[in-house]
Scaffold this motif. Structure first.
Motif, PDB file in Angstrom:
ATOM      1  N   HIS A  87       4.259   1.177 -10.877  1.00  0.00           N
ATOM      2  CA  HIS A  87       4.012   2.279  -9.943  1.00  0.00           C
ATOM      3  C   HIS A  87       2.910   2.015  -8.943  1.00  0.00           C
ATOM      4  CE1 HIS A  87       6.506   4.787 -12.442  1.00  0.00           C
ATOM      5  NE2 HIS A  87       5.821   4.415 -13.491  1.00  0.00           N
ATOM      6  N   ASP A  88       1.928   1.248  -9.328  1.00  0.00           N
ATOM      7  CA  ASP A  88       0.664   1.291  -8.605  1.00  0.00           C
ATOM      8  C   ASP A  88       0.479   0.176  -7.596  1.00  0.00           C
ATOM      9  OD1 ASP A  88      -0.035   3.555 -10.050  1.00  0.00           O
ATOM     10  OD2 ASP A  88      -0.756   2.353 -11.729  1.00  0.00           O
ATOM     11  N   GLU A  94       8.625  -5.884  -6.065  1.00  0.00           N
ATOM     12  CA  GLU A  94       9.931  -5.913  -5.390  1.00  0.00           C
ATOM     13  C   GLU A  94       9.838  -6.779  -4.129  1.00  0.00           C
ATOM     14  OE1 GLU A  94       8.570  -3.192  -6.669  1.00  0.00           O
ATOM     15  OE2 GLU A  94      10.094  -1.973  -7.665  1.00  0.00           O
ATOM     16  N   GLY A  99      13.337  -8.248  -4.104  1.00  0.00           N
ATOM     17  CA  GLY A  99      14.224  -7.178  -4.524  1.00  0.00           C
ATOM     18  C   GLY A  99      14.713  -7.211  -5.954  1.00  0.00           C
TER      19      GLY A  99
ATOM     20  N   GLU B 226       0.584   0.827   3.661  1.00  0.00           N
ATOM     21  CA  GLU B 226       1.585   0.483   2.646  1.00  0.00           C
ATOM     22  C   GLU B 226       1.926  -1.006   2.713  1.00  0.00           C
ATOM     23  OE1 GLU B 226       1.798   3.344   4.343  1.00  0.00           O
ATOM     24  OE2 GLU B 226       2.742   4.903   3.107  1.00  0.00           O
ATOM     25  N   LYS B 229      -0.899  -3.015   1.186  1.00  0.00           N
ATOM     26  CA  LYS B 229      -0.931  -2.866  -0.275  1.00  0.00           C
ATOM     27  C   LYS B 229       0.182  -3.693  -0.917  1.00  0.00           C
ATOM     28  CE  LYS B 229      -2.168  -0.986  -4.184  1.00  0.00           C
ATOM     29  NZ  LYS B 229      -3.492  -1.312  -4.725  1.00  0.00           N
ATOM     30  N   ARG B 230       1.362  -3.521  -0.389  1.00  0.00           N
ATOM     31  CA  ARG B 230       2.560  -4.181  -0.879  1.00  0.00           C
ATOM     32  C   ARG B 230       2.459  -5.704  -0.772  1.00  0.00           C
ATOM     33  NH1 ARG B 230       7.680  -2.385  -1.458  1.00  0.00           N
ATOM     34  NH2 ARG B 230       9.302  -3.688  -0.618  1.00  0.00           N
TER      35      ARG B 230
ATOM     36  N   PRO C  73      10.972  -0.134   3.062  1.00  0.00           N
ATOM     37  CA  PRO C  73      10.790  -0.926   1.832  1.00  0.00           C
ATOM     38  C   PRO C  73       9.778  -0.301   0.876  1.00  0.00           C
ATOM     39  CG  PRO C  73      10.804  -2.364   3.763  1.00  0.00           C
ATOM     40  CD  PRO C  73      10.784  -0.953   4.276  1.00  0.00           C
ATOM     41  N   TRP C  74       8.873   0.517   1.393  1.00  0.00           N
ATOM     42  CA  TRP C  74       7.875   1.145   0.516  1.00  0.00           C
ATOM     43  C   TRP C  74       8.287   2.577   0.162  1.00  0.00           C
ATOM     44  CZ3 TRP C  74       6.977  -1.067   5.246  1.00  0.00           C
ATOM     45  CH2 TRP C  74       6.980  -0.201   6.327  1.00  0.00           C
ATOM     46  N   GLY C  99      13.696  -4.190  -0.775  1.00  0.00           N
ATOM     47  CA  GLY C  99      12.802  -4.006  -1.903  1.00  0.00           C
ATOM     48  C   GLY C  99      12.280  -2.601  -2.144  1.00  0.00           C
ATOM     49  N   ALA C 100      13.010  -1.588  -1.704  1.00  0.00           N
ATOM     50  CA  ALA C 100      12.620  -0.220  -2.076  1.00  0.00           C
ATOM     51  C   ALA C 100      12.828  -0.030  -3.576  1.00  0.00           C
ATOM     52  CB  ALA C 100      13.456   0.797  -1.294  1.00  0.00           C
ATOM     53  N   LYS C 101      12.191   0.985  -4.124  1.00  0.00           N
ATOM     54  CA  LYS C 101      12.369   1.284  -5.550  1.00  0.00           C
ATOM     55  C   LYS C 101      13.546   2.240  -5.712  1.00  0.00           C
ATOM     56  CE  LYS C 101       7.839   0.636  -7.624  1.00  0.00           C
ATOM     57  NZ  LYS C 101       8.174  -0.482  -8.527  1.00  0.00           N
ATOM     58  N   ILE C 102      14.411   1.931  -6.664  1.00  0.00           N
ATOM     59  CA  ILE C 102      15.544   2.790  -6.957  1.00  0.00           C
ATOM     60  C   ILE C 102      15.202   3.465  -8.280  1.00  0.00           C
ATOM     61  CG2 ILE C 102      18.064   2.889  -7.053  1.00  0.00           C
ATOM     62  CD1 ILE C 102      16.898   1.473  -4.527  1.00  0.00           C
ATOM     63  N   PHE C 125       3.108   9.984  -9.225  1.00  0.00           N
ATOM     64  CA  PHE C 125       3.390   8.584  -8.892  1.00  0.00           C
ATOM     65  C   PHE C 125       3.708   8.396  -7.418  1.00  0.00           C
ATOM     66  CE2 PHE C 125       4.978   7.677 -13.435  1.00  0.00           C
ATOM     67  CZ  PHE C 125       3.700   7.328 -13.829  1.00  0.00           C
ATOM     68  N   PRO C 128       0.790   7.544  -1.462  1.00  0.00           N
ATOM     69  CA  PRO C 128       0.680   6.324  -0.675  1.00  0.00           C
ATOM     70  C   PRO C 128      -0.778   6.051  -0.314  1.00  0.00           C
ATOM     71  CG  PRO C 128       1.426   8.133   0.713  1.00  0.00           C
ATOM     72  CD  PRO C 128       1.326   8.669  -0.700  1.00  0.00           C
ATOM     73  N   PRO C 129      -1.188   4.810  -0.110  1.00  0.00           N
ATOM     74  CA  PRO C 129      -0.336   3.614  -0.131  1.00  0.00           C
ATOM     75  C   PRO C 129      -0.278   2.939  -1.490  1.00  0.00           C
ATOM     76  CG  PRO C 129      -2.479   3.015   0.698  1.00  0.00           C
ATOM     77  CD  PRO C 129      -2.554   4.480   0.372  1.00  0.00           C
ATOM     78  N   THR C 130      -0.889   3.544  -2.508  1.00  0.00           N
ATOM     79  CA  THR C 130      -0.790   2.915  -3.833  1.00  0.00           C
ATOM     80  C   THR C 130       0.643   2.974  -4.355  1.00  0.00           C
ATOM     81  OG1 THR C 130      -3.068   3.506  -4.323  1.00  0.00           O
ATOM     82  CG2 THR C 130      -1.647   3.014  -6.199  1.00  0.00           C
ATOM     83  N   HIS C 131       1.248   4.122  -4.135  1.00  0.00           N
ATOM     84  CA  HIS C 131       2.603   4.322  -4.656  1.00  0.00           C
ATOM     85  C   HIS C 131       3.616   4.334  -3.529  1.00  0.00           C
ATOM     86  CE1 HIS C 131       0.052   6.666  -7.698  1.00  0.00           C
ATOM     87  NE2 HIS C 131       0.332   5.504  -8.233  1.00  0.00           N
ATOM     88  N   VAL C 132       4.861   4.106  -3.879  1.00  0.00           N
ATOM     89  CA  VAL C 132       5.925   4.266  -2.893  1.00  0.00           C
ATOM     90  C   VAL C 132       6.164   5.754  -2.663  1.00  0.00           C
ATOM     91  CG1 VAL C 132       7.004   2.065  -3.459  1.00  0.00           C
ATOM     92  CG2 VAL C 132       7.728   4.139  -4.660  1.00  0.00           C
ATOM     93  N   THR C 133       6.828   6.053  -1.579  1.00  0.00           N
ATOM     94  CA  THR C 133       7.070   7.439  -1.180  1.00  0.00           C
ATOM     95  C   THR C 133       8.553   7.776  -1.339  1.00  0.00           C
ATOM     96  OG1 THR C 133       5.243   7.396   0.400  1.00  0.00           O
ATOM     97  CG2 THR C 133       6.985   9.000   0.811  1.00  0.00           C
TER      98      THR C 133
END
Lengths: 370, 370, 370, 370
Positions: A87-88, A94, A99, B226, B229-230, C73-74, C99-102, C125, C128-133
């Motif tokens: 998460h962090d 990814e 991916g 983002e 960070k990524r 991607p984020w 590379g987005a989160k699914i 969770f 941003p920017p620690t977490h994806v949105t």
């Protein structure tokens, strides 16, 4: 009281002295300097076997680069559902793996078990080419819940992994704290238990910004130099990362600092329990997760107390609170002093005095914690 | 003689003092500290307008992150065919842009011209969706050939870009040297000439590892946090990048250091020309590219002289050498002293003595260079 | 008995006739032909408003391309934890989104609810920017469990999404079956309930290989042509995808075929329940999930019966079986005949005769199913 | 006159007949059907050795998937600077390779030579990890300029590649035309000359949409199934791609069609030269590139003549035109008839009559072209 994280701390003075000492004359760029060689030698001592190390400056980079060495884009990285990589890191795994799927499994107290890991592997979701293939297991040491894996636990998980040709990574952002906690050797906690690559964190433990990707499996070395360069993580003046790590490794400073942080966390936990407050997870490293009744939480926040409110899915049912209670995460760093812990406890006493009457009788001071 | 690169230098003492000064007490992590705010204020002064800055530690990261803000994956980034982003970052721009095309155009002395840039845009390769769309122009300042763009040149290129809705990036790994060389203001060399984002390099100019992505166009700020960070480029203890940059910006140290490096390069070029050796490109910043006859090159290498043999496609035909001549790149850094330049020239004299007789008559010492 | 999937069916004869009819003389390539324009007109009729359509040949491509238009991607794509995009596309959504989160959320019978979707959004969770949105919500229609969403359900989920600026996608691999099942209009099931892009599947419903990405939100059109080209999904002879879809849309053939498949599934479910077997999920489209006692399963497999053993996490506790029971997925396609359903039931009768005695008394034939 | 491309043609009737023949009863999905096995057998015959084949529907997909099997993200794919993969696939190779560099080398008549390929390899841009590493060579057969490589040419280029551990790919979008042109065996044009993977195109040669990735090197098979799935290129009803290819391979129809297209192109070229017009490249397959004086070009466009104006950097200096001349690309497909060629020439005669007076005396009809 500011116990929000171990990354708010400064660097240890020895680290800055080492930077100053390294700051003289020309050096070969891009990590081909003497300091880097010295770090590899020191790490080989620590781990009791020759290891390769790639130095970077963030844990996110160390984790993402390590995992990218272990999984193809059509692979899955399996970790605890609350792990940092889940998460962090804003999707860094990814991004660097192009991916791959980062898949979380449950587990009490932030720890994967052979049941939860094995169970996930047993699900009907791994038939290529329709599905991705489990390619890497990542274990956090210490975990996101402040607990630690013992060598036998790591070994059991690694054995399952090996049986499925899954590579084993350890996110050791707080590896030093885990070593200090378990009294196990770094070797036993890693390669002797099946770990093939370690993100060995120094930033939280006294460095300015320094992490070592330590490789125990030789085949993982190939092309990591390219990945690191391509990720923008190859410093031209590489000696300045190496110098930080060397300063911490030499004379075992890294372990001394981690022991100190752990001890402060234990004192804090003891004090909290003595005030009738319950910890949410076993306090095994430098993090304390404690249930705060709503009124106490409000009183503390009103006083400007610094801690982080935690959301967790890995709480043992019998530990779960209620009535608006929150879990507060309080972290002791290498720089946290015993006096600061006492100040924090005093602050909590003051907040308790204005908060709603205590729900539970206080526990006698000094009773065993765990 | 070790003139291989400006990245073999250590950090300037002021940088280490600043790190020590910043190393006290807790600070908000991830760039939300006071030092970062101070850097943004200092940069806003330097550029005569409020700017946003994202700090990282390598030029590769600064360039790749900037370009990724400017181009979609189906876009093209256009730069000089010898630019650093074309070849020397192991595909980092492709990685961070998720596969955009990085397209090189020719130009003498490492510089794009309105003809070569416009000519590339005029080619029949830009019809979407079959072709990618030109999305970003990147200019190196100073260039890979050690030359510099003047504001009018930048403005003319930017104007073409703007007409095609192409964003303008400047790779300023040696931006300080270009400012010192042109006597133009940082504002005139950037946003007043159409530059929208600058990779402002400090590492080669006295920092340990510090680069600022300076954004002049507000819409480029969105989601860069983002991306950084990524990419694993967000330091938790962010104050330690900021402190380096602040130390260099304050009191104009950055410009003093660049002026010094440029002056040493000019002295070196003067000395080389006085010995009958020809420079391959105009010496406008801190890099000297000089033709070395084969015998001289061998004699120097035998003595262990440190310089880099250059391969270039942007040499003006009238400057091209022959007979096994090579181009040697010699770089003066902020730390290079006048004595070191003299030592290098003495070493060249010694090599010349053993090498084949000179092809050309020496030029009178002190004759104007350019 | 071969009820393994609707993708084992051939194409409907009308589709092949349409291909033959389209196979005459030259046509503009890459989708700029008359057939494509006709498909857009037909789809605009079906959806009661002008829509843009991008034709591809697999559901995986339609889903991945649609989602890539919706999330950076984020970002995170949220769907049901058993959805096709979660597991069954080998990471195609991760690939196309760079590379987005699914992220999967639970829900009974394969359906997200406002509680499970809202609950996931409420977790800690998403900073941003620690977490994806959270960037996109994807709903499968019909679901992976053979159930369907009603317009009000879709609307409620979309409303939550809209409040968070989350785009809404529908994976309509079996959209026709859902329309036939709900008797709702295609418009009510999509844009009037907040859906902004639909992967409208035709392959499972009589086409050879044809899926339409139907866009209801105009801003989602931009650059989809580039994404499709870049993904290798732009046919030069585009008329041959369009002709398939036109053949199915004209005269409502698509709905007739879906109604037929749904009816066969209902007959099958009725027959299974009449034999004392319990369905695992409500039978609402063309898929039947039925609990098979271990002995029956073995007897059927011994006879070579074709169905798929299902693994599910979305079974209502009260429906869960035990004692080695498995869930069998049996799918009726547009081509499945009533006779084939009767043959399947006869086969099951034969297997029941050799299997362990029935656990439960048979239910009277003709009793209402749902 | 519509000679814009061979992709404006319909499918050959035999292809549609084969689709109809395959359209019966259930078949195993995802390429595990009998038709796919038959295609592999037929291809193994054609290539005189057992080959693996992965079927897709666009040349872009075939090329991008093949190249992604050959290069890591930090590799370079080298091809002719005018090749289709360089410009005309909107970055698909970058997308599927996760950001490898696609690097063009020059060469007359659209062909790489050992000099231009070797020269590129000899440049100083390939030192890892700073630079990417040459990983794949891609040759277009027939080339973008309508010329063909002979086995000896391919072998010489492959030998250089092999010496550098560079894999060899052939973009055979018009492979059939090249076989017909050279009279060389498919084996000699591919694996016997070092080609390890071929994008064997059928779409331009009579299929509706069908391309085979033919693998001659066994290690390239691994994980291609995942890549294809992940790219959305795995058809559930895979028999319908296979049936197209089988129809063209059986009885050698593919070669008959290519011979016909080549013959039409030769007739066209003969007619053009007879009218005093010069071809820009040797006419060796089914494409004619002819210089049109400006006035003739205008007159033809005014009549609505269908051809494509070409931009090329690979024209031999002695062939270059001037005075506003353009290069027209005219392509004959398998479906082009001799009558259509005559009509085109008649149309050109009519345009010549209104255009500016001919610059050059007509050449006697029937004189040898090449």
């Amino acid at each position: 009281m500011n116990l929000t994280s171990d990354n708010i701390a400064p660097a240890h003075p020895a680290v800055l002295e080492a930077l100053a000492a390294a700051n003289s004359g020309p050096a070969r760029p891009y990590g081909h300097d003497e300091e880097n060689a010295r770090v590899e030698a020191l790490l080989s001592d620590v781990f009791e076997k020759p290891v390769a190390a790639f130095l970077v400056t963030t844990g996110t980079a160390a984790n993402a680069l390590s995992l990218a060495q272990m999984t193809p884009p059509w692979g899955a990285v399996i970790g605890h559902e609350e792990a940092h990589v889940m998460h962090d890191e804003c999707g860094a795994p990814e991004f660097f793996t192009n991916g791959a799927k980062i898949v979380g499994a449950p587990g009490l107290d932030g720890k994967l078990t052979t049941e939860t890991f094995g169970g996930l592997l047993g699900r009907d979701f791994w038939t290529p080419p329709t599905h991705v293939t489990p390619a890497a297991l990542t274990l956090s040491q210490a975990t996101e819940a402040g607990t630690v894996y013992r060598p036998a636990e790591i070994g059991a998980l690694s054995e399952i992994a090996r049986g499925r040709r899954i590579r084993v990574h350890m996110d050791g952002a707080r590896f030093a704290n885990a070593v200090a906690s378990t009294h196990a050797s770094p070797a036993d906690l890693t390669w002797r238990s099946g770990v093939e690559a370690l993100s060995f964190g120094f930033t939280k433990n006294g460095a300015m910004a320094a992490e070592a990707i330590v490789l125990f499996a030789e085949d993982l070395i190939q092309n990591l130099a390219e990945r690191r360069k391509r990720g923008g993580h190859t410093w031209s003046k590489g000696r300045f990362i190496a110098a930080q790590i060397a300063a911490l490794l030499e004379g075992g400073l890294w372990l001394d600092l981690a022991r100190s942080a752990n001890a402060r966390a234990a004192e804090l936990a003891l004090g909290l329990e003595a005030r009738g407050l319950r910890t949410a997870f076993p306090v095994e490293a430098n993090e304390v997760f404690v249930w705060l009744p709503a009124a106490l939480h409000e009183a503390l926040k009103a006083r400007g107390a610094g801690y982080y409110v935690w959301t967790s899915e890995s709480i043992a049912p019998e530990r779960a609170g209620g009535d608006g209670e929150v879990i507060a995460r309080m972290i002791a760093s290498f720089a946290t002093t015993g006096a600061e812990v006492q100040t924090a406890l005093t602050e909590i006493d003051a907040a308790l005095a204005v908060a709603a009457p205590r729900k539970r009788a206080p526990r006698p001071l000094g009773a065993p914690l765990f």
